[in-house]
Design an enzyme around this catalytic site. Structure first.
Site: not given
Length: 357
Positions: A41, A43, A74, A109-110, A138, A329
Protein backbone atom coordinates in the site's frame (compact mmCIF):
# COMPACT_ATOMS: atom_id res chain seq x y z
CA UNK A 1 8.74 3.36 -14.23
CA UNK A 2 6.89 0.05 -14.45
CA UNK A 3 5.68 0.75 -17.98
CA UNK A 4 9.30 1.35 -19.04
CA UNK A 5 10.08 -2.14 -17.73
CA UNK A 6 7.32 -3.63 -19.86
CA UNK A 7 4.55 -3.86 -17.25
CA UNK A 8 0.99 -3.25 -18.37
CA UNK A 9 -0.47 -0.85 -15.80
CA UNK A 10 -4.10 -0.47 -14.82
CA UNK A 11 -5.35 2.36 -12.66
CA UNK A 12 -8.25 0.97 -10.66
CA UNK A 13 -10.28 3.70 -8.95
CA UNK A 14 -13.02 2.55 -6.59
CA UNK A 15 -15.56 4.36 -4.47
CA UNK A 16 -18.41 3.62 -2.12
CA UNK A 17 -20.90 5.79 -0.31
CA UNK A 18 -19.56 7.02 3.00
CA UNK A 19 -15.92 6.21 2.20
CA UNK A 20 -13.17 8.10 0.37
CA UNK A 21 -12.59 7.39 -3.31
CA UNK A 22 -9.33 5.50 -3.78
CA UNK A 23 -7.01 5.21 -6.76
CA UNK A 24 -5.21 1.85 -6.95
CA UNK A 25 -2.59 0.40 -9.28
CA UNK A 26 -2.29 -3.08 -10.75
CA UNK A 27 0.73 -3.75 -12.94
CA UNK A 28 1.59 -7.05 -14.63
CA UNK A 29 4.25 -8.36 -16.95
CA UNK A 30 3.80 -11.72 -18.62
CA UNK A 31 0.63 -13.63 -19.43
CA UNK A 32 1.32 -17.17 -18.37
CA UNK A 33 1.64 -19.04 -15.13
CA UNK A 34 3.05 -19.30 -12.56
CA UNK A 35 2.00 -15.83 -11.51
CA UNK A 36 3.92 -14.22 -8.63
CA UNK A 37 2.55 -11.07 -7.02
CA UNK A 38 4.07 -8.41 -4.79
CA UNK A 39 1.40 -6.50 -2.87
CA UNK A 40 1.44 -3.40 -0.73
CA UNK A 41 0.00 0.00 0.00
CA UNK A 42 1.10 3.52 -0.81
CA UNK A 43 -1.16 5.26 1.72
CA UNK A 44 0.23 6.18 5.13
CA UNK A 45 -1.05 7.12 8.57
CA UNK A 46 -1.25 10.84 9.53
CA UNK A 47 1.94 12.53 10.70
CA UNK A 48 0.51 13.50 14.09
CA UNK A 49 2.16 16.46 15.81
CA UNK A 50 4.18 18.04 13.00
CA UNK A 51 6.32 20.03 15.45
CA UNK A 52 7.65 16.75 16.88
CA UNK A 53 9.29 15.76 13.61
CA UNK A 54 12.95 16.65 13.20
CA UNK A 55 12.59 16.49 9.39
CA UNK A 56 9.75 17.15 7.00
CA UNK A 57 7.61 13.98 7.17
CA UNK A 58 7.30 13.82 3.37
CA UNK A 59 10.75 15.10 2.46
CA UNK A 60 12.36 11.65 2.16
CA UNK A 61 15.63 12.82 3.69
CA UNK A 62 18.76 10.68 3.74
CA UNK A 63 20.70 11.12 6.97
CA UNK A 64 23.15 9.02 9.00
CA UNK A 65 22.47 5.96 6.88
CA UNK A 66 18.69 6.18 7.07
CA UNK A 67 15.83 7.18 4.84
CA UNK A 68 13.50 9.37 6.93
CA UNK A 69 9.87 10.08 6.14
CA UNK A 70 6.31 8.90 6.61
CA UNK A 71 6.04 5.59 4.78
CA UNK A 72 9.77 4.83 4.76
CA UNK A 73 9.00 1.64 6.67
CA UNK A 74 5.22 1.27 6.26
CA UNK A 75 5.42 0.69 3.38
CA UNK A 76 6.61 2.83 0.52
CA UNK A 77 10.10 1.49 1.15
CA UNK A 78 9.04 -2.04 0.26
CA UNK A 79 7.23 -0.88 -2.88
CA UNK A 80 10.49 0.73 -4.01
CA UNK A 81 12.37 -2.46 -3.11
CA UNK A 82 10.21 -4.85 -5.10
CA UNK A 83 10.15 -2.44 -8.06
CA UNK A 84 13.94 -2.35 -7.93
CA UNK A 85 14.07 -6.14 -7.61
CA UNK A 86 11.84 -6.58 -10.66
CA UNK A 87 14.05 -4.17 -12.60
CA UNK A 88 17.18 -6.24 -12.00
CA UNK A 89 15.38 -9.55 -12.53
CA UNK A 90 14.02 -8.45 -15.90
CA UNK A 91 17.36 -7.02 -16.96
CA UNK A 92 18.84 -10.51 -16.51
CA UNK A 93 16.01 -12.68 -17.76
CA UNK A 94 14.14 -10.47 -20.18
CA UNK A 95 10.39 -10.53 -20.60
CA UNK A 96 10.20 -14.21 -21.53
CA UNK A 97 10.97 -15.64 -18.08
CA UNK A 98 8.30 -18.31 -18.03
CA UNK A 99 5.44 -16.76 -16.09
CA UNK A 100 4.04 -13.47 -14.82
CA UNK A 101 4.97 -10.91 -12.17
CA UNK A 102 2.49 -8.41 -10.86
CA UNK A 103 2.36 -5.54 -8.39
CA UNK A 104 -0.89 -5.00 -6.51
CA UNK A 105 -0.67 -1.55 -4.91
CA UNK A 106 -3.56 0.00 -3.04
CA UNK A 107 -4.17 3.39 -1.47
CA UNK A 108 -6.65 2.06 1.10
CA UNK A 109 -4.87 -0.12 3.65
CA UNK A 110 -4.46 2.32 6.52
CA UNK A 111 -8.02 3.55 5.98
CA UNK A 112 -11.38 1.74 5.78
CA UNK A 113 -9.90 -0.91 3.44
CA UNK A 114 -13.05 -1.15 1.33
CA UNK A 115 -11.99 0.54 -1.92
CA UNK A 116 -8.62 -1.11 -2.30
CA UNK A 117 -7.33 -4.66 -2.25
CA UNK A 118 -10.74 -6.30 -1.78
CA UNK A 119 -12.19 -4.75 -4.90
CA UNK A 120 -8.98 -5.09 -6.86
CA UNK A 121 -8.87 -8.83 -6.25
CA UNK A 122 -12.51 -9.18 -7.18
CA UNK A 123 -11.91 -7.28 -10.44
CA UNK A 124 -8.93 -9.51 -11.29
CA UNK A 125 -10.96 -12.65 -10.62
CA UNK A 126 -13.78 -11.38 -12.81
CA UNK A 127 -11.44 -11.08 -15.73
CA UNK A 128 -9.93 -14.51 -15.15
CA UNK A 129 -6.59 -13.62 -13.61
CA UNK A 130 -5.17 -16.11 -11.12
CA UNK A 131 -2.37 -15.33 -8.66
CA UNK A 132 -0.32 -18.36 -7.58
CA UNK A 133 1.71 -16.82 -4.74
CA UNK A 134 1.97 -13.43 -3.09
CA UNK A 135 4.39 -11.59 -0.81
CA UNK A 136 3.12 -8.46 0.95
CA UNK A 137 5.85 -5.96 1.76
CA UNK A 138 4.68 -5.02 5.26
CA UNK A 139 7.47 -4.09 7.73
CA UNK A 140 7.57 -7.47 9.48
CA UNK A 141 11.15 -7.44 10.74
CA UNK A 142 11.20 -6.84 14.47
CA UNK A 143 14.62 -5.85 15.86
CA UNK A 144 16.89 -6.40 12.88
CA UNK A 145 16.30 -6.90 9.20
CA UNK A 146 15.11 -10.38 8.30
CA UNK A 147 14.40 -11.69 11.79
CA UNK A 148 10.66 -12.21 11.19
CA UNK A 149 8.07 -12.85 8.51
CA UNK A 150 4.32 -13.11 8.98
CA UNK A 151 2.64 -16.29 7.82
CA UNK A 152 -0.73 -15.17 9.18
CA UNK A 153 -2.49 -12.66 11.37
CA UNK A 154 -4.95 -12.70 14.21
CA UNK A 155 -8.50 -11.63 13.55
CA UNK A 156 -9.72 -8.29 14.85
CA UNK A 157 -13.18 -7.48 16.21
CA UNK A 158 -14.51 -4.31 17.84
CA UNK A 159 -17.55 -4.60 20.08
CA UNK A 160 -19.48 -1.52 21.21
CA UNK A 161 -21.67 -2.04 24.25
CA UNK A 162 -24.45 0.22 25.51
CA UNK A 163 -25.28 -0.64 29.12
CA UNK A 164 -28.56 0.81 30.34
CA UNK A 165 -29.62 1.17 33.95
CA UNK A 166 -31.86 3.56 35.84
CA UNK A 167 -30.79 7.17 36.26
CA UNK A 168 -31.29 8.71 39.67
CA UNK A 169 -30.13 10.96 42.49
CA UNK A 170 -26.93 9.69 44.08
CA UNK A 171 -28.42 10.35 47.52
CA UNK A 172 -31.13 7.76 46.87
CA UNK A 173 -29.26 4.67 45.67
CA UNK A 174 -32.30 2.48 46.23
CA UNK A 175 -34.04 4.35 43.41
CA UNK A 176 -31.39 3.86 40.75
CA UNK A 177 -29.45 1.18 38.89
CA UNK A 178 -26.02 2.62 38.14
CA UNK A 179 -24.81 1.31 34.74
CA UNK A 180 -21.22 2.29 35.53
CA UNK A 181 -21.18 -0.13 38.43
CA UNK A 182 -22.81 -2.75 36.23
CA UNK A 183 -20.25 -2.19 33.47
CA UNK A 184 -17.36 -2.60 35.91
CA UNK A 185 -18.63 -6.09 36.74
CA UNK A 186 -19.00 -6.91 33.07
CA UNK A 187 -15.44 -5.77 32.37
CA UNK A 188 -14.21 -7.97 35.18
CA UNK A 189 -16.09 -10.94 33.71
CA UNK A 190 -14.36 -10.41 30.36
CA UNK A 191 -10.79 -9.83 31.52
CA UNK A 192 -10.53 -11.91 34.70
CA UNK A 193 -9.79 -15.18 32.90
CA UNK A 194 -7.86 -15.75 29.64
CA UNK A 195 -10.00 -16.46 26.61
CA UNK A 196 -7.67 -19.24 25.50
CA UNK A 197 -4.06 -20.40 25.78
CA UNK A 198 -3.10 -19.85 22.17
CA UNK A 199 -2.59 -22.39 19.40
CA UNK A 200 0.26 -23.89 17.41
CA UNK A 201 0.95 -20.78 15.34
CA UNK A 202 -0.82 -18.07 17.35
CA UNK A 203 -0.60 -16.20 20.63
CA UNK A 204 -3.50 -16.34 23.09
CA UNK A 205 -6.49 -14.25 22.11
CA UNK A 206 -6.34 -10.79 23.71
CA UNK A 207 -9.12 -8.45 24.78
CA UNK A 208 -8.57 -4.77 25.52
CA UNK A 209 -11.12 -2.11 26.42
CA UNK A 210 -10.40 1.00 24.39
CA UNK A 211 -12.98 3.48 25.69
CA UNK A 212 -15.65 4.01 28.36
CA UNK A 213 -17.95 6.98 27.84
CA UNK A 214 -20.58 8.44 30.15
CA UNK A 215 -20.79 12.14 29.33
CA UNK A 216 -22.17 12.98 32.76
CA UNK A 217 -21.22 16.47 33.95
CA UNK A 218 -23.39 16.45 37.05
CA UNK A 219 -22.00 15.42 40.43
CA UNK A 220 -25.29 14.37 42.01
CA UNK A 221 -26.75 12.15 39.27
CA UNK A 222 -25.97 8.54 38.53
CA UNK A 223 -26.33 8.19 34.75
CA UNK A 224 -28.79 5.94 33.02
CA UNK A 225 -26.48 4.90 30.18
CA UNK A 226 -22.79 4.11 29.78
CA UNK A 227 -21.04 3.16 26.54
CA UNK A 228 -17.88 1.11 26.17
CA UNK A 229 -15.83 -0.49 23.41
CA UNK A 230 -13.38 -3.34 23.44
CA UNK A 231 -11.19 -4.90 20.78
CA UNK A 232 -10.21 -8.55 20.52
CA UNK A 233 -7.30 -9.91 18.52
CA UNK A 234 -8.21 -13.56 18.14
CA UNK A 235 -6.40 -16.64 16.97
CA UNK A 236 -7.42 -19.54 14.77
CA UNK A 237 -9.29 -21.30 17.58
CA UNK A 238 -12.16 -18.90 16.88
CA UNK A 239 -14.12 -17.21 14.18
CA UNK A 240 -15.55 -13.80 14.94
CA UNK A 241 -18.98 -15.43 15.24
CA UNK A 242 -17.97 -18.12 17.73
CA UNK A 243 -15.86 -15.72 19.77
CA UNK A 244 -18.65 -13.16 19.98
CA UNK A 245 -21.05 -15.85 21.18
CA UNK A 246 -18.55 -16.91 23.87
CA UNK A 247 -18.01 -13.34 25.08
CA UNK A 248 -21.73 -12.61 25.13
CA UNK A 249 -22.24 -15.66 27.33
CA UNK A 250 -19.71 -14.29 29.79
CA UNK A 251 -21.36 -10.88 29.76
CA UNK A 252 -24.92 -12.14 30.12
CA UNK A 253 -24.02 -14.50 32.96
CA UNK A 254 -22.36 -11.66 34.85
CA UNK A 255 -25.26 -9.32 34.14
CA UNK A 256 -27.81 -11.87 35.38
CA UNK A 257 -25.94 -12.23 38.68
CA UNK A 258 -26.30 -8.49 39.25
CA UNK A 259 -30.09 -8.59 39.03
CA UNK A 260 -31.89 -5.27 38.62
CA UNK A 261 -33.02 -3.66 35.39
CA UNK A 262 -29.79 -3.39 33.46
CA UNK A 263 -29.82 -4.20 29.75
CA UNK A 264 -27.03 -4.46 27.18
CA UNK A 265 -26.98 -3.65 23.48
CA UNK A 266 -24.21 -4.71 21.10
CA UNK A 267 -22.75 -3.35 17.89
CA UNK A 268 -20.01 -5.38 16.23
CA UNK A 269 -17.43 -4.59 13.55
CA UNK A 270 -15.07 -7.28 12.25
CA UNK A 271 -12.09 -6.01 10.30
CA UNK A 272 -10.73 -9.47 9.56
CA UNK A 273 -10.79 -13.13 10.53
CA UNK A 274 -7.70 -14.94 11.72
CA UNK A 275 -5.74 -16.75 9.01
CA UNK A 276 -2.39 -18.29 8.26
CA UNK A 277 -0.56 -19.93 5.40
CA UNK A 278 0.87 -23.23 6.69
CA UNK A 279 4.67 -23.37 6.54
CA UNK A 280 5.64 -24.82 3.19
CA UNK A 281 6.94 -23.90 -0.25
CA UNK A 282 6.28 -20.14 -0.05
CA UNK A 283 7.70 -19.60 3.44
CA UNK A 284 10.65 -21.87 2.60
CA UNK A 285 11.31 -19.83 -0.54
CA UNK A 286 11.37 -16.49 1.27
CA UNK A 287 13.19 -17.78 4.36
CA UNK A 288 15.86 -19.31 2.13
CA UNK A 289 16.33 -16.02 0.29
CA UNK A 290 16.63 -14.15 3.60
CA UNK A 291 19.11 -16.69 4.90
CA UNK A 292 21.33 -16.55 1.82
CA UNK A 293 21.17 -12.78 1.28
CA UNK A 294 21.05 -11.44 4.84
CA UNK A 295 22.56 -14.34 6.78
CA UNK A 296 19.74 -14.63 9.31
CA UNK A 297 17.12 -17.21 10.17
CA UNK A 298 13.62 -15.80 9.74
CA UNK A 299 11.05 -16.52 12.46
CA UNK A 300 7.60 -17.49 11.21
CA UNK A 301 5.15 -15.34 13.18
CA UNK A 302 1.50 -14.30 13.34
CA UNK A 303 1.94 -11.43 15.82
CA UNK A 304 1.05 -7.78 15.37
CA UNK A 305 -1.89 -6.03 13.80
CA UNK A 306 -3.60 -6.87 10.56
CA UNK A 307 -2.89 -6.28 6.88
CA UNK A 308 -4.38 -6.73 3.44
CA UNK A 309 -2.98 -10.26 3.44
CA UNK A 310 -6.26 -11.16 5.16
CA UNK A 311 -7.98 -10.53 1.82
CA UNK A 312 -5.32 -12.02 -0.44
CA UNK A 313 -5.33 -15.33 1.44
CA UNK A 314 -8.73 -16.07 -0.13
CA UNK A 315 -7.06 -16.23 -3.53
CA UNK A 316 -3.59 -17.72 -3.07
CA UNK A 317 -0.85 -18.57 -0.55
CA UNK A 318 0.41 -15.32 0.97
CA UNK A 319 2.93 -14.14 3.51
CA UNK A 320 4.38 -10.82 4.58
CA UNK A 321 8.03 -9.85 4.62
CA UNK A 322 9.64 -6.46 4.73
CA UNK A 323 11.66 -3.87 6.61
CA UNK A 324 12.13 -3.28 10.32
CA UNK A 325 8.85 -1.94 11.70
CA UNK A 326 10.14 -0.36 14.89
CA UNK A 327 9.38 3.23 13.78
CA UNK A 328 6.25 2.62 11.70
CA UNK A 329 3.42 5.03 12.63
CA UNK A 330 5.85 6.95 14.84
CA UNK A 331 7.40 10.41 14.59
CA UNK A 332 10.58 10.41 12.46
CA UNK A 333 9.72 7.11 10.76
CA UNK A 334 12.82 5.69 9.10
CA UNK A 335 14.45 2.72 7.42
CA UNK A 336 18.12 1.94 7.13
CA UNK A 337 19.36 2.47 3.57
CA UNK A 338 21.27 -0.81 3.74
CA UNK A 339 18.08 -2.60 4.77
CA UNK A 340 16.30 -1.20 1.73
CA UNK A 341 19.09 -2.47 -0.51
CA UNK A 342 19.08 -5.86 1.20
CA UNK A 343 15.30 -6.15 0.94
CA UNK A 344 15.54 -5.52 -2.79
CA UNK A 345 18.13 -8.29 -3.11
CA UNK A 346 15.94 -10.67 -1.10
CA UNK A 347 12.98 -9.97 -3.38
CA UNK A 348 15.17 -10.42 -6.43
CA UNK A 349 16.39 -13.77 -5.09
CA UNK A 350 12.79 -14.83 -4.49
CA UNK A 351 12.00 -14.08 -8.15
CA UNK A 352 15.13 -15.86 -9.37
CA UNK A 353 14.21 -19.03 -7.49
CA UNK A 354 10.49 -18.88 -8.13
CA UNK A 355 11.12 -18.66 -11.88
CA UNK A 356 14.10 -21.00 -11.83
CA UNK A 357 15.39 -21.89 -15.27
Amino acid sequence: MLERLGFTCHRLPFGEAGTPDVDNLYARIGRGRPHFCFAGHSDVVPVGDLSSWTIGPFSAELSDGYLFGRGAADMKGAIAAFTDAATRFLSKRGRDFGGSISLLITGDEEGPAVNGTVKMLKRLAERGETIDACVVGEPTSSKRFGDMMKIGRRGSMNVDMVVRGVQGHVGYPERLDNPIHRLSALIEALVREPIDQGSTHFQPTSLQFTTVDVGNKATNIAPGVVKARFNTRFNDLWTSKTLLAHLQQRIERANAKLGGNGTIEYSVEVSGESFYTPPGPLSDLVAGAVRDVAGIECELSTTGGTSDARFIRNYCPVLEFGLVGETMHKVDEKSAIEDLKTLSRVYETVLDRYFAV
